[in-house]
Scaffold this motif. Structure first.
Motif, PDB file in Angstrom:
ATOM      1  N   ALA A 194       4.890  -1.743   6.666  1.00 51.22           N
ATOM      2  CA  ALA A 194       4.647  -0.318   6.441  1.00 51.22           C
ATOM      3  C   ALA A 194       4.158   0.285   7.750  1.00 51.22           C
ATOM      4  N   THR A 195       4.801   1.362   8.175  1.00 45.35           N
ATOM      5  CA  THR A 195       4.435   2.025   9.428  1.00 45.35           C
ATOM      6  C   THR A 195       4.325   3.526   9.184  1.00 45.35           C
ATOM      7  N   VAL A 196       3.221   4.109   9.660  1.00 42.47           N
ATOM      8  CA  VAL A 196       3.017   5.556   9.596  1.00 42.47           C
ATOM      9  C   VAL A 196       2.878   6.045  11.032  1.00 42.47           C
ATOM     10  N   ALA A 197       3.791   6.914  11.454  1.00 35.55           N
ATOM     11  CA  ALA A 197       3.827   7.331  12.856  1.00 35.55           C
ATOM     12  C   ALA A 197       2.608   8.162  13.241  1.00 35.55           C
ATOM     13  N   ASN A 198       2.110   9.013  12.327  1.00 32.08           N
ATOM     14  CA  ASN A 198       0.978   9.868  12.683  1.00 32.08           C
ATOM     15  C   ASN A 198       0.201  10.268  11.436  1.00 32.08           C
ATOM     16  N   VAL A 199      -1.118  10.167  11.525  1.00 30.96           N
ATOM     17  CA  VAL A 199      -2.004  10.568  10.431  1.00 30.96           C
ATOM     18  C   VAL A 199      -2.972  11.620  10.969  1.00 30.96           C
TER      19      VAL A 199
ATOM     20  N   ILE B 227      -8.259   8.151   1.431  1.00 28.08           N
ATOM     21  CA  ILE B 227      -6.837   8.059   1.778  1.00 28.08           C
ATOM     22  C   ILE B 227      -6.586   6.654   2.316  1.00 28.08           C
ATOM     23  N   THR B 228      -5.676   5.956   1.694  1.00 27.84           N
ATOM     24  CA  THR B 228      -5.342   4.588   2.100  1.00 27.84           C
ATOM     25  C   THR B 228      -3.961   4.590   2.746  1.00 27.84           C
ATOM     26  N   VAL B 229      -3.883   4.017   3.947  1.00 25.79           N
ATOM     27  CA  VAL B 229      -2.659   4.098   4.748  1.00 25.79           C
ATOM     28  C   VAL B 229      -2.121   2.695   5.048  1.00 25.79           C
ATOM     29  N   ALA B 230      -0.827   2.500   4.848  1.00 28.45           N
ATOM     30  CA  ALA B 230      -0.090   1.277   5.219  1.00 28.45           C
ATOM     31  C   ALA B 230      -0.659   0.036   4.528  1.00 28.45           C
ATOM     32  N   VAL B 231      -0.125  -0.260   3.356  1.00 27.58           N
ATOM     33  CA  VAL B 231      -0.562  -1.419   2.575  1.00 27.58           C
ATOM     34  C   VAL B 231       0.652  -2.311   2.301  1.00 27.58           C
ATOM     35  N   VAL B 232       0.501  -3.621   2.545  1.00 27.80           N
ATOM     36  CA  VAL B 232       1.597  -4.572   2.332  1.00 27.80           C
ATOM     37  C   VAL B 232       1.077  -5.824   1.640  1.00 27.80           C
ATOM     38  N   LYS B 233       1.994  -6.525   0.982  1.00 30.93           N
ATOM     39  CA  LYS B 233       1.684  -7.812   0.347  1.00 30.93           C
ATOM     40  C   LYS B 233       2.967  -8.625   0.278  1.00 30.93           C
ATOM     41  N   CYS B 234       2.865  -9.935   0.539  1.00 29.69           N
ATOM     42  CA  CYS B 234       4.043 -10.799   0.432  1.00 29.69           C
ATOM     43  C   CYS B 234       3.600 -12.238   0.226  1.00 29.69           C
ATOM     44  N   GLY B 235       4.529 -13.072  -0.197  1.00 30.22           N
ATOM     45  CA  GLY B 235       4.284 -14.501  -0.324  1.00 30.22           C
ATOM     46  C   GLY B 235       5.152 -15.259   0.659  1.00 30.22           C
ATOM     47  N   LYS B 236       5.163 -16.561   0.533  1.00 31.37           N
ATOM     48  CA  LYS B 236       6.004 -17.375   1.407  1.00 31.37           C
ATOM     49  C   LYS B 236       7.465 -17.216   1.014  1.00 31.37           C
ATOM     50  N   ALA B 237       8.308 -17.148   2.010  1.00 35.25           N
ATOM     51  CA  ALA B 237       9.739 -17.006   1.760  1.00 35.25           C
ATOM     52  C   ALA B 237      10.265 -18.246   1.054  1.00 35.25           C
ATOM     53  N   THR B 238      11.115 -18.037   0.072  1.00 30.05           N
ATOM     54  CA  THR B 238      11.743 -19.139  -0.646  1.00 30.05           C
ATOM     55  C   THR B 238      13.200 -19.237  -0.229  1.00 30.05           C
TER      56      THR B 238
ATOM     57  N   ALA C 198      -8.249  16.608   8.342  1.00 32.98           N
ATOM     58  CA  ALA C 198      -9.169  17.691   8.708  1.00 32.98           C
ATOM     59  C   ALA C 198      -8.932  18.162  10.140  1.00 32.98           C
ATOM     60  N   GLY C 199      -7.667  18.214  10.523  1.00 35.58           N
ATOM     61  CA  GLY C 199      -7.316  18.672  11.859  1.00 35.58           C
ATOM     62  C   GLY C 199      -7.552  17.650  12.952  1.00 35.58           C
ATOM     63  N   LYS C 200      -7.978  16.450  12.610  1.00 34.40           N
ATOM     64  CA  LYS C 200      -8.240  15.402  13.597  1.00 34.40           C
ATOM     65  C   LYS C 200      -7.122  14.357  13.530  1.00 34.40           C
ATOM     66  N   ALA C 201      -6.497  14.099  14.679  1.00 29.75           N
ATOM     67  CA  ALA C 201      -5.406  13.126  14.737  1.00 29.75           C
ATOM     68  C   ALA C 201      -5.969  11.709  14.803  1.00 29.75           C
ATOM     69  N   ILE C 202      -5.482  10.862  13.936  1.00 26.93           N
ATOM     70  CA  ILE C 202      -5.893   9.453  13.927  1.00 26.93           C
ATOM     71  C   ILE C 202      -4.831   8.583  14.590  1.00 26.93           C
ATOM     72  N   GLY C 203      -3.607   9.075  14.680  1.00 31.66           N
ATOM     73  CA  GLY C 203      -2.546   8.342  15.363  1.00 31.66           C
ATOM     74  C   GLY C 203      -1.718   7.496  14.419  1.00 31.66           C
ATOM     75  N   SER C 204      -1.049   6.511  14.977  1.00 31.52           N
ATOM     76  CA  SER C 204      -0.148   5.655  14.193  1.00 31.52           C
ATOM     77  C   SER C 204      -0.920   4.502  13.562  1.00 31.52           C
ATOM     78  N   VAL C 205      -0.424   4.070  12.409  1.00 36.93           N
ATOM     79  CA  VAL C 205      -1.036   2.961  11.670  1.00 36.93           C
ATOM     80  C   VAL C 205       0.096   2.108  11.104  1.00 36.93           C
ATOM     81  N   SER C 206      -0.048   0.782  11.175  1.00 34.61           N
ATOM     82  CA  SER C 206       0.992  -0.098  10.639  1.00 34.61           C
ATOM     83  C   SER C 206       0.381  -1.362  10.055  1.00 34.61           C
ATOM     84  N   ALA C 207       1.143  -1.981   9.159  1.00 30.51           N
ATOM     85  CA  ALA C 207       0.751  -3.258   8.548  1.00 30.51           C
ATOM     86  C   ALA C 207       2.005  -4.097   8.384  1.00 30.51           C
ATOM     87  N   LYS C 208       1.869  -5.398   8.643  1.00 28.42           N
ATOM     88  CA  LYS C 208       2.997  -6.321   8.523  1.00 28.42           C
ATOM     89  C   LYS C 208       2.553  -7.582   7.791  1.00 28.42           C
TER      90      LYS C 208
END
Length: 234
Positions: A101-106, A164-175, A109-119
């Motif tokens: 999950a990738t968010v280019a810009n957050v 506000i929760t940004v970029a959340v991922v979940k996975c298991g081992k590939a089968t 309240a008018g304040k830029a937090i930038g990009s956020v990602s999760a893998k």
């Protein structure tokens, strides 16, 4: 008769005891096997998920965009905005053993937090961000720990009014799906090049007979002139 009955009763009780022990032994053997089967099924049923943004508090927003898959990779994209905040350039994907999950810009309240990602890959999750937490007493921003970023907007009395929760991922081992080998593989390959002729057939064309061993080839006889058949000389 009494002895016979007593002896038969003892035999019956002994047989019953042996049967009970055998049943108990079978149960103890089957229990771990069943546990292994259920564990394998659970591992194979692991589903990967990923979403861009969710919000709760004064304004609730379901996780979006979101995808889930335990096989082929699925993707989604979009942008989400709420009261005083926005998240743009969102891309998510999930498949067998992976989630991103990738968010280019957050902006909050008018304040830029930038990009956020999760893998996530084979059950291991990592996070990254391109900006920093803004210096604002009404904003609390943390990175990692279950999400790419968690942003809290404080209200009266510094109580959390919005999360506000940004970029959340979940996975298991590939089968790896099982492969079935061919039941009747070819036993051998043909040798040589096909000639297009049945075996044992002589080759086409004329050939001179081979002389027998120990004999000398004789020249062809000279033709003899006969009466009445003289050659014409001119």
């Amino acid at each position: 008769m009494v002895r016979t009955t007593t002896h038969s009763t003892r035999l019956f009780l002994a047989a019953a005891g042996i049967g009970a022990l055998a049943a108990a032994g079978s149960a103890s053997v089957l229990a771990p096997a069943n546990a292994q089967v259920h564990g394998l099924a659970a591992a194979q049923a692991s589903t990967s998920t990923a979403y861009g943004v969710s919000a709760s508090g004064n304004e609730n927003k379901a996780a979006q965009p979101s995808v889930a898959s335990d096989g082929e990779v699925k993707t989604a994209s979009g942008s989400v905005s709420g009261m005083g905040w926005s998240a743009s350039g969102i891309t998510v994907k999930a498949g067998n053993g992976i989630a991103e999950a990738t968010v280019a810009n957050v902006v909050v309240a008018g304040k830029a937090i930038g990009s956020v990602s999760a893998k996530c890959a084979d059950g291991a999750v990592s996070y990254a961000h391109g900006g920093a937490a803004p210096s604002d007493p009404k904003l609390k921003v943390s990175f990692g720990g279950g999400a790419g970023a968690t942003i809290q907007i404080l209200g009266a009395g510094d109580k959390v009014a919005q999360t506000i929760t940004v970029a959340v991922v979940k996975c298991g081992k590939a089968t790896v799906p099982p492969t079935n080998p061919p039941t009747n593989p070819p036993t051998g390959q043909p040798t040589g090049q096909p000639t297009g002729k049945p075996p044992g057939q002589p080759p086409t064309g004329t050939q001179k007979p081979t002389p027998k061993p120990g004999t000398t080839p004789q020249p062809a006889p000279t033709p003899q002139l006969q009466d009445g058949h003289h050659p014409v000389t001119g």
